[in-house]
Motif scaffolding. Structure first.
Motif, PDB file in Angstrom:
ATOM      1  N   VAL A 106       0.856  -1.185   0.000  1.00 43.43           N
ATOM      2  CA  VAL A 106       0.000   0.000   0.000  1.00 43.43           C
ATOM      3  C   VAL A 106       0.897   1.241   0.000  1.00 43.43           C
ATOM      4  CG1 VAL A 106      -1.813   1.254   1.227  1.00 43.43           C
ATOM      5  CG2 VAL A 106      -1.773  -1.247   1.287  1.00 43.43           C
ATOM      6  N   LEU A 107       0.769   2.065  -1.033  1.00 38.89           N
ATOM      7  CA  LEU A 107       1.602   3.265  -1.139  1.00 38.89           C
ATOM      8  C   LEU A 107       1.190   4.359  -0.155  1.00 38.89           C
ATOM      9  CD1 LEU A 107       1.979   3.612  -5.010  1.00 38.89           C
ATOM     10  CD2 LEU A 107       3.682   2.771  -3.373  1.00 38.89           C
ATOM     11  N   GLY A 108      -0.084   4.453   0.125  1.00 34.55           N
ATOM     12  CA  GLY A 108      -0.569   5.526   0.991  1.00 34.55           C
ATOM     13  C   GLY A 108      -0.876   6.801   0.223  1.00 34.55           C
ATOM     14  N   GLY A 109      -1.075   6.685  -1.085  1.00 34.82           N
ATOM     15  CA  GLY A 109      -1.394   7.840  -1.929  1.00 34.82           C
ATOM     16  C   GLY A 109      -0.704   7.711  -3.272  1.00 34.82           C
ATOM     17  N   THR A 110      -0.693   8.802  -4.014  1.00 33.61           N
ATOM     18  CA  THR A 110      -0.003   8.846  -5.303  1.00 33.61           C
ATOM     19  C   THR A 110       0.872  10.090  -5.358  1.00 33.61           C
ATOM     20  OG1 THR A 110      -1.917   9.983  -6.264  1.00 33.61           O
ATOM     21  CG2 THR A 110      -1.771   7.597  -6.609  1.00 33.61           C
ATOM     22  N   LEU A 111       1.833  10.060  -6.241  1.00 33.71           N
ATOM     23  CA  LEU A 111       2.679  11.230  -6.453  1.00 33.71           C
ATOM     24  C   LEU A 111       1.821  12.381  -6.957  1.00 33.71           C
ATOM     25  CD1 LEU A 111       5.703   9.533  -8.255  1.00 33.71           C
ATOM     26  CD2 LEU A 111       5.595  10.277  -5.870  1.00 33.71           C
ATOM     27  N   SER A 112       2.067  13.570  -6.435  1.00 35.84           N
ATOM     28  CA  SER A 112       1.305  14.729  -6.858  1.00 35.84           C
ATOM     29  C   SER A 112       2.126  15.988  -6.644  1.00 35.84           C
ATOM     30  CB  SER A 112      -0.009  14.830  -6.073  1.00 35.84           C
ATOM     31  OG  SER A 112      -0.674  16.029  -6.393  1.00 35.84           O
ATOM     32  N   ALA A 113       2.552  16.604  -7.747  1.00 41.20           N
ATOM     33  CA  ALA A 113       3.331  17.843  -7.648  1.00 41.20           C
ATOM     34  C   ALA A 113       2.484  18.956  -7.039  1.00 41.20           C
ATOM     35  CB  ALA A 113       3.840  18.256  -9.033  1.00 41.20           C
ATOM     36  N   LEU A 114       1.192  18.998  -7.384  1.00 43.30           N
ATOM     37  CA  LEU A 114       0.319  20.051  -6.858  1.00 43.30           C
ATOM     38  C   LEU A 114       0.162  19.983  -5.349  1.00 43.30           C
ATOM     39  CD1 LEU A 114      -2.531  20.103  -9.537  1.00 43.30           C
ATOM     40  CD2 LEU A 114      -0.750  21.804  -9.180  1.00 43.30           C
ATOM     41  N   ASP A 115       0.126  18.756  -4.808  1.00 41.23           N
ATOM     42  CA  ASP A 115      -0.051  18.577  -3.366  1.00 41.23           C
ATOM     43  C   ASP A 115       1.269  18.358  -2.640  1.00 41.23           C
ATOM     44  OD1 ASP A 115      -2.856  18.788  -3.578  1.00 41.23           O
ATOM     45  OD2 ASP A 115      -2.991  16.681  -4.155  1.00 41.23           O
ATOM     46  N   ILE A 140       2.837  -5.904  -9.847  1.00 39.53           N
ATOM     47  CA  ILE A 140       1.594  -5.574 -10.541  1.00 39.53           C
ATOM     48  C   ILE A 140       1.144  -4.202 -10.058  1.00 39.53           C
ATOM     49  CG2 ILE A 140      -0.801  -6.257 -10.953  1.00 39.53           C
ATOM     50  CD1 ILE A 140       0.233  -9.141 -10.029  1.00 39.53           C
ATOM     51  N   LEU A 141       1.102  -3.234 -10.943  1.00 38.04           N
ATOM     52  CA  LEU A 141       0.710  -1.871 -10.592  1.00 38.04           C
ATOM     53  C   LEU A 141      -0.801  -1.736 -10.736  1.00 38.04           C
ATOM     54  CD1 LEU A 141       3.661  -0.075 -12.375  1.00 38.04           C
ATOM     55  CD2 LEU A 141       3.378  -0.441  -9.914  1.00 38.04           C
ATOM     56  N   ALA A 142      -1.501  -1.848  -9.611  1.00 39.77           N
ATOM     57  CA  ALA A 142      -2.963  -1.772  -9.590  1.00 39.77           C
ATOM     58  C   ALA A 142      -3.369  -0.412  -9.039  1.00 39.77           C
ATOM     59  CB  ALA A 142      -3.537  -2.898  -8.741  1.00 39.77           C
ATOM     60  N   LEU A 143      -2.887   0.631  -9.703  1.00 40.61           N
ATOM     61  CA  LEU A 143      -3.171   1.994  -9.262  1.00 40.61           C
ATOM     62  C   LEU A 143      -4.367   2.542 -10.024  1.00 40.61           C
ATOM     63  CD1 LEU A 143       0.512   3.266  -9.103  1.00 40.61           C
ATOM     64  CD2 LEU A 143      -0.915   2.461  -7.222  1.00 40.61           C
ATOM     65  N   ASN A 144      -5.044   3.500  -9.409  1.00 43.05           N
ATOM     66  CA  ASN A 144      -6.206   4.105 -10.044  1.00 43.05           C
ATOM     67  C   ASN A 144      -5.812   4.729 -11.382  1.00 43.05           C
ATOM     68  OD1 ASN A 144      -7.979   3.424  -7.943  1.00 43.05           O
ATOM     69  ND2 ASN A 144      -7.291   5.169  -6.744  1.00 43.05           N
ATOM     70  N   ALA A 145      -6.706   4.644 -12.348  1.00 48.49           N
ATOM     71  CA  ALA A 145      -6.440   5.137 -13.698  1.00 48.49           C
ATOM     72  C   ALA A 145      -6.686   6.645 -13.777  1.00 48.49           C
ATOM     73  CB  ALA A 145      -7.293   4.382 -14.706  1.00 48.49           C
ATOM     74  N   THR A 146      -5.953   7.381 -12.953  1.00 41.54           N
ATOM     75  CA  THR A 146      -6.009   8.843 -12.935  1.00 41.54           C
ATOM     76  C   THR A 146      -4.648   9.368 -13.367  1.00 41.54           C
ATOM     77  OG1 THR A 146      -5.287   8.931 -10.632  1.00 41.54           O
ATOM     78  CG2 THR A 146      -7.674   8.835 -11.020  1.00 41.54           C
ATOM     79  N   ASP A 148      -2.535  11.188 -11.627  1.00 46.19           N
ATOM     80  CA  ASP A 148      -1.575  10.933 -10.548  1.00 46.19           C
ATOM     81  C   ASP A 148      -1.246   9.450 -10.432  1.00 46.19           C
ATOM     82  OD1 ASP A 148      -1.419  13.627  -9.948  1.00 46.19           O
ATOM     83  OD2 ASP A 148      -2.811  13.521  -8.250  1.00 46.19           O
ATOM     84  N   GLY A 149      -2.244   8.598 -10.628  1.00 45.39           N
ATOM     85  CA  GLY A 149      -2.011   7.154 -10.579  1.00 45.39           C
ATOM     86  C   GLY A 149      -1.061   6.697 -11.675  1.00 45.39           C
ATOM     87  N   MET A 150      -1.272   7.206 -12.894  1.00 43.83           N
ATOM     88  CA  MET A 150      -0.403   6.830 -14.013  1.00 43.83           C
ATOM     89  C   MET A 150       1.003   7.396 -13.830  1.00 43.83           C
ATOM     90  SD  MET A 150      -2.945   6.847 -17.310  1.00 43.83           S
ATOM     91  CE  MET A 150      -3.950   8.264 -16.902  1.00 43.83           C
ATOM     92  N   THR A 151       1.109   8.616 -13.290  1.00 44.22           N
ATOM     93  CA  THR A 151       2.419   9.206 -13.015  1.00 44.22           C
ATOM     94  C   THR A 151       3.178   8.360 -12.004  1.00 44.22           C
ATOM     95  OG1 THR A 151       1.563  11.429 -13.446  1.00 44.22           O
ATOM     96  CG2 THR A 151       3.589  11.275 -12.143  1.00 44.22           C
TER      97      THR A 151
END
Length: 197
Positions: A106-115, A140-146, A148-151
């Motif tokens: 569990v990453l605990g979030g996604t990378l986000s330059a804005l945040d 296996i990268l099961a991240l949301n298809a947003t 930030d998720g793709m980044t």
């Protein structure tokens, strides 16, 4: 002070829960009060117990009642596959589909330059350690298809390089979709059709 201040406080707290607004919270509290013996008292006890015992798994970030969760502790899960998810709700969604029998991170979030969320604010350094120490053969990268998720997925793929096979969920997960809101069949189809990044 109002004679209903305790009830009003409970309604206010319930309204803070995801998916409940003030009106839904009022209905829920009223139902709990009417079913005090069957629902309210056991619920209060269960919440007290969870508040005292719940903790984050030191290995993967899942939520459980011990320092290492049941998934990480299971030898049957040591398949060499590591499924990366954004948060615990996504892990639970994957488990609900019953299509993955490996371990999670569990990453605990996604990378986000804005945040201002960088790799150090997430569990990416721990992920890189786990790939080496646990003999992981596929991530296996099961991240949301947003965005930030793709980044985040591309960043992790770059960091892992050629060390392991890297795949991601494929068909069934819509752009902008979030795992926690998908049905079990959609998650199953996406897991079966995962592809290399």
């Amino acid at each position: 002070m109002s004679s209903t201040s305790d009830i009003d406080s409970l309604i206010e707290l319930m309204a803070r829960l995801p998916g409940l607004g003030p009106r839904s919270a009022r209905r829920a509290v009223l139902h709990l009060i009417r079913k005090r013996g069957q629902l309210l008292t056991p619920l209060a006890g269960a919440m007290q117990q969870v508040a005292a015992t719940a903790r984050e798994c030191l290995n993967c970030g899942n939520v459980g009642t011990s320092d290492i969760c049941d998934i990480c502790d299971s030898e049957k899960r040591a398949t060499g596959e590591l499924c990366i998810v954004e948060d615990v709700a996504d892990l639970w969604a994957m488990e609900r589909s019953q299509v993955f029998r490996g371990r999670y991170h569990v990453l605990g979030g996604t990378l986000s330059a804005l945040d201002a969320v960088g790799p150090e604010e997430l569990r990416i350094p721990r992920l890189l350690d786990r790939v080496v120490t646990e003999g992981i053969t596929e991530v296996i990268l099961a991240l949301n298809a947003t965005v930030d998720g793709m980044t985040t997925a591309h960043y992790i793929a770059d960091q892992l390089g050629e060390r392991v096979r890297i795949t991601s969920l494929a068909q069934g997960v819509p752009i902008g979709g979030e795992l926690d809101y998908l049905d079990d069949g959609t998650i199953s189809a996406a897991m079966r059709a995962r592809k290399a990044l």
